[in-house]
Design a protein around this motif. Structure first.
Motif, PDB file in Angstrom:
ATOM      1  N   MET A  51      -5.311  -1.978   6.327  1.00 19.95           N
ATOM      2  CA  MET A  51      -3.999  -2.522   5.986  1.00 19.95           C
ATOM      3  C   MET A  51      -3.015  -2.330   7.141  1.00 19.95           C
ATOM      4  SD  MET A  51      -2.220  -3.924   3.452  1.00 19.95           S
ATOM      5  CE  MET A  51      -0.744  -3.877   2.406  1.00 19.95           C
ATOM      6  N   GLN A  82      -9.421   2.037   3.549  1.00 24.64           N
ATOM      7  CA  GLN A  82      -8.629   0.934   2.987  1.00 24.64           C
ATOM      8  C   GLN A  82      -7.301   0.779   3.720  1.00 24.64           C
ATOM      9  OE1 GLN A  82      -7.613   1.465  -1.200  1.00 24.64           O
ATOM     10  NE2 GLN A  82      -5.706   0.361  -0.885  1.00 24.64           N
ATOM     11  N   SER A  83      -6.581   1.882   3.886  1.00 23.71           N
ATOM     12  CA  SER A  83      -5.228   1.805   4.451  1.00 23.71           C
ATOM     13  C   SER A  83      -5.246   1.606   5.955  1.00 23.71           C
ATOM     14  CB  SER A  83      -4.449   3.071   4.094  1.00 23.71           C
ATOM     15  OG  SER A  83      -4.314   3.179   2.693  1.00 23.71           O
ATOM     16  N   ARG A 115      -8.313   5.736  12.516  1.00 27.69           N
ATOM     17  CA  ARG A 115      -9.331   5.643  11.446  1.00 27.69           C
ATOM     18  C   ARG A 115     -10.203   6.900  11.440  1.00 27.69           C
ATOM     19  NH1 ARG A 115     -14.088   2.644   9.753  1.00 27.69           N
ATOM     20  NH2 ARG A 115     -13.646   1.447   7.865  1.00 27.69           N
ATOM     21  N   ASP A 122       0.882  -1.167   0.000  1.00 29.88           N
ATOM     22  CA  ASP A 122       0.000   0.000   0.000  1.00 29.88           C
ATOM     23  C   ASP A 122       0.920   1.217   0.000  1.00 29.88           C
ATOM     24  OD1 ASP A 122      -1.803   2.026   0.380  1.00 29.88           O
ATOM     25  OD2 ASP A 122      -2.857   1.087   2.051  1.00 29.88           O
ATOM     26  N   ASP A 178     -12.097   7.089   1.359  1.00 25.83           N
ATOM     27  CA  ASP A 178     -11.994   5.717   0.846  1.00 25.83           C
ATOM     28  C   ASP A 178     -10.596   5.171   1.083  1.00 25.83           C
ATOM     29  OD1 ASP A 178     -14.604   5.720   0.054  1.00 25.83           O
ATOM     30  OD2 ASP A 178     -14.215   5.825  -2.098  1.00 25.83           O
ATOM     31  N   ARG A 179      -9.607   6.027   0.865  1.00 26.56           N
ATOM     32  CA  ARG A 179      -8.225   5.574   1.049  1.00 26.56           C
ATOM     33  C   ARG A 179      -7.906   5.379   2.534  1.00 26.56           C
ATOM     34  NH1 ARG A 179      -3.516   5.687  -2.120  1.00 26.56           N
ATOM     35  NH2 ARG A 179      -2.391   3.882  -1.349  1.00 26.56           N
ATOM     36  N   PRO A 224      -0.735   6.357   1.130  1.00 26.17           N
ATOM     37  CA  PRO A 224      -2.183   6.588   1.179  1.00 26.17           C
ATOM     38  C   PRO A 224      -2.581   8.053   1.350  1.00 26.17           C
ATOM     39  CG  PRO A 224      -1.422   5.497   3.172  1.00 26.17           C
ATOM     40  CD  PRO A 224      -0.277   5.480   2.226  1.00 26.17           C
TER      41      PRO A 224
END
Length: 330
Positions: free
Chosen positions: A114, A110-111, A68, A45, A106-107, A48
């Motif tokens: 991860m 996702q990250s 987050r 990844d 969105d990123r 981000p």
């Protein structure tokens, strides 16, 4: 006789593998190494938040992912019909507010997932110089071409960097005790600061990275990309036209040295085999004849399938699908 200084790179006791999850943060040099990792099918990844240069911006981005924390309208600003975030590179900017927030959030989602499962964080620091918003004192990641009067510029000390990162590393290791950090200093020189100021900046980054590796010897490691370019590749033929960024040949050499340090013999063997397949995939037959093109595609597909049987860790499904689609339409 040896006519150059070779920087010794020892094999890591913690090799990286394609089964591991890797995140890369930092300058445009991180983008180059991250692109190589993607090319060789590592689960990576990359940036981000986009390209980031200073250690505090990178640590802030990791804190956002750890918590987050999603962005809202108040986290953005509008300039010349574009919405921007001070925490992000301009690749996330957009003329539409909701589109900009969607790109960013969105990123982050996702990250953030991860990060909770990552095996490695590759951290590339570019400069110890930071810009702070004049009204709040907060360090920003990108000025987005706003007037200089909006910001105050200062150079971090090694202690400021170490304090921020020591706390962050401790928090991340509480969540994921097996997480490993690879620190490196970008070999790209920031000559807009002047030659002397650039050296001082790089020295601060080197001191901070060394301190963190000493504080967390089981989890933090240093890779000498800066030293390799400055000492092994001390010739302008290893630079791009701007005489600042490393050339493609230089980046390829650093990737090779990185592999010597962090990849097992098996992984390096897989990389060499995949490079041969890549050359076939990128090759285009000289003759435009449909039969010739189809025959070449069939031969390439067979070699790709043989490669996948030999190295099942490689996900080559997209390449196989692309070749099969090409053959159907011929």
């Amino acid at each position: 006789m040896e006519f150059r200084t070779v920087i010794p790179v020892e094999s890591s006791l913690h090799p990286m593998s394609r089964s591991q999850k890797i995140m890369a943060f930092g300058s445009c040099f991180a983008e180059s190494i991250g692109a190589y990792m993607a090319r060789y099918k590592f689960d990576v990844d990359l940036n981000p938040f986009g390209i980031l240069y200073n250690p505090l911006s990178i640590s802030s981005s990791l804190c956002i992912l750890k918590e987050r924390r999603l962005f809202g309208e108040t986290d953005l600003f509008r300039q010349e019909n574009m919405w921007h975030s001070f925490a992000h590179h301009s690749r996330f900017s957009h003329t539409d507010l909701q589109a900009c927030l969607t790109r960013i959030n969105d990123r982050i989602i996702q990250s953030s997932g991860m990060l909770s499962r990552a095996d490695w964080l590759l951290i590339t620091w570019g400069t110890a110089w930071v810009y702070r918003r004049a009204e709040t004192g907060a360090v920003i990641s990108n000025c987005h071409k706003l007037p200089s009067s909006y910001f105050c510029r200062e150079r971090l000390t090694p202690e400021e960097i170490v304090v921020a990162w020591r706390s962050l590393i401790a928090d991340l290791l509480q969540l994921n005790p097996a997480l490993k950090f690879c620190f490196t200093v970008s070999p790209i020189r920031h000559f807009r600061d002047g030659a002397h100021a650039n050296q001082l900046s790089k020295s601060i980054l080197l001191l901070a990275a060394d301190r963190l590796c000493c504080d967390f010897p089981e989890n933090c490691f240093y890779f000498p990309s800066y030293e390799i370019v400055m000492d092994e590749l001390r010739d302008y033929r290893f630079y791009d036209a701007d005489m600042v960024h490393p050339s493609e040949q230089a980046v390829a050499y650093i990737w090779e040295r990185f592999g010597q340090c962090f990849f097992s013999d098996r992984t390096r063997q897989e990389n060499e085999a995949w490079e041969k397949v890549l050359k076939l995939l990128h090759h285009r037959p000289i003759s435009p004849d449909a039969g010739t093109c189809r025959n070449f595609a069939e031969q390439t597909l067979m070699k790709l399938q043989d490669f996948h049987r030999k190295y099942p860790a490689f996900d080559v499904s997209k390449e196989i699908e692309s070749l099969e689609s090409f053959m159907k339409n011929r």
